[in-house]
Design a protein around this motif. Structure first.
Motif, mmCIF file in Angstrom:
data_model
loop_
_atom_site.group_PDB
_atom_site.id
_atom_site.type_symbol
_atom_site.label_atom_id
_atom_site.label_comp_id
_atom_site.label_asym_id
_atom_site.label_seq_id
_atom_site.Cartn_x
_atom_site.Cartn_y
_atom_site.Cartn_z
ATOM 1 N N CYS A 58 -4.738 -1.266 0.391
ATOM 2 C CA CYS A 58 -3.915 -0.457 0.852
ATOM 3 C C CYS A 58 -3.108 0.359 -0.265
ATOM 4 N N ARG A 59 -3.119 -0.386 -1.458
ATOM 5 C CA ARG A 59 -2.373 0.474 -2.500
ATOM 6 C C ARG A 59 -3.400 1.629 -3.164
ATOM 7 N N THR A 60 -4.714 1.435 -3.057
ATOM 8 C CA THR A 60 -5.456 2.534 -3.151
ATOM 9 C C THR A 60 -5.369 3.797 -2.360
ATOM 10 N N MET A 61 -4.813 3.454 -1.235
ATOM 11 C CA MET A 61 -4.729 4.534 -0.031
ATOM 12 C C MET A 61 -3.115 5.190 -0.387
ATOM 13 N N GLY A 62 -2.335 4.576 -1.440
ATOM 14 C CA GLY A 62 -0.976 5.236 -1.746
ATOM 15 C C GLY A 62 0.135 4.241 -1.274
ATOM 16 N N ALA A 63 -0.118 3.392 -0.600
ATOM 17 C CA ALA A 63 1.241 2.634 -0.088
ATOM 18 C C ALA A 63 1.577 1.666 -1.349
ATOM 19 N N THR A 64 2.924 1.462 -1.231
ATOM 20 C CA THR A 64 3.488 0.484 -2.042
ATOM 21 C C THR A 64 3.406 -0.632 -0.975
#
Length: 271
Positions: A58-64
């Motif tokens: 999920c972080r690689t998709m930009g989410a915190t």
């Protein structure tokens, strides 16, 4: 949280999404679905290694992303954890996807009492309490949406899975009552009743799994139901027909059919 129009379609755009059961299955796929830049995900799960892998995705998709390791059998701890997370970042979308699936072992005459208790806590009591805790906060803000993950098993009195079908039936009635109570306060409630989905839980079932769907398919259907503010999502659709059949059949015939259903399941792995 906002609802904006994009390409002629309504898009639900929550700022903060909290998902239980996010370490695998439908919960993990919902986390990946909602992961994007500018959005905060709060992911709960029992398996820290798998939960961290989902968080990395999920972080690689930009989410915190924030994670929390928690066993929902401890309802009081779950309520306290939700309030702490909501204090830090008000939750717009609460997805209660965690659950356990167990049935009577083939050689046994009954289910284990301890297992039935655990199913009641994890599948019904704690999700209902968390939904209530979420509703308390969301009503004050006059916005938010709550998703409760049930099962089509709630519609049928499965003799080999009384604890599971009973816990999901309780959750279904609770979701309906909660939705009616929140309807005028700007908070939506969606009950999701899936059939067989290709998850670690369903893979333990060795008997036939008709109309099996993938976890990413399930996540997309659930997200669409949230966008449309649907009170109840049943999929695949054939199970909606089976639900009606269960209602209209005379009890002796229905009981005759149910008593002849067979299912086998491998023991639940320990974490």
């Amino acid at each position: 949280m906002a609802k904006t129009h994009q390409d002629g379609e309504i898009r639900f755009d929550p700022a903060t999404v909290l998902i239980t059961g996010a370490s695998s299955g439908i919960g993990a796929e919902l986390a990946r679905f909602y992961a994007r830049s500018g959005r905060r995900l709060v992911l709960w799960g029992r398996d820290p290694a798998r939960l961290e892998q989902v968080a990395r995705d999920c972080r690689t998709m930009g989410a915190t992303v924030a994670t929390r390791e928690l066993n929902l059998a401890d309802g009081a701890a779950a309520i306290a954890a939700f309030r702490a997370d909501d204090d830090a970042y008000p939750v717009d979308l609460l997805i209660l996807a965690a659950g356990l699936g167990d049935m009577r072992q083939q050689a046994a005459l009954t289910e284990r009492a301890e297992t039935v208790l655990e199913l009641g806590l994890v599948n019904f009591a704690t999700p209902a309490a968390l939904a209530t805790a979420g509703a308390e906060r969301m009503v004050g803000r006059r916005r938010g949406h709550i998703v409760l993950l049930g099962s089509v098993a709630a519609f049928h009195a499965l003799p080999f899975a009384a604890g599971y079908s009973g816990s999901k039936a309780g959750l279904a009635r609770f979701a309906e009552a909660l939705r009616n109570g929140l309807l005028e306060h700007g908070v939506g409630v969606t009950l999701v009743s899936p059939g067989f989905v290709d998850t670690p839980m369903s893979r333990r079932v060795s008997s036939t799994k008709p109309f099996l769907q993938s976890a990413p398919q399930a996540a997309r259907l659930i997200a669409r139901a949230v966008e449309e503010e649907r009170p109840h999502l049943i999929f695949p659709r054939i199970f909606a027909g089976l639900r009606l059949l269960d209602i209209v059949l005379p009890r002796p015939i229905r009981d005759f059919v149910l008593r002849r259903l067979k299912a086998e399941q491998a023991p639940r792995p320990t974490i």
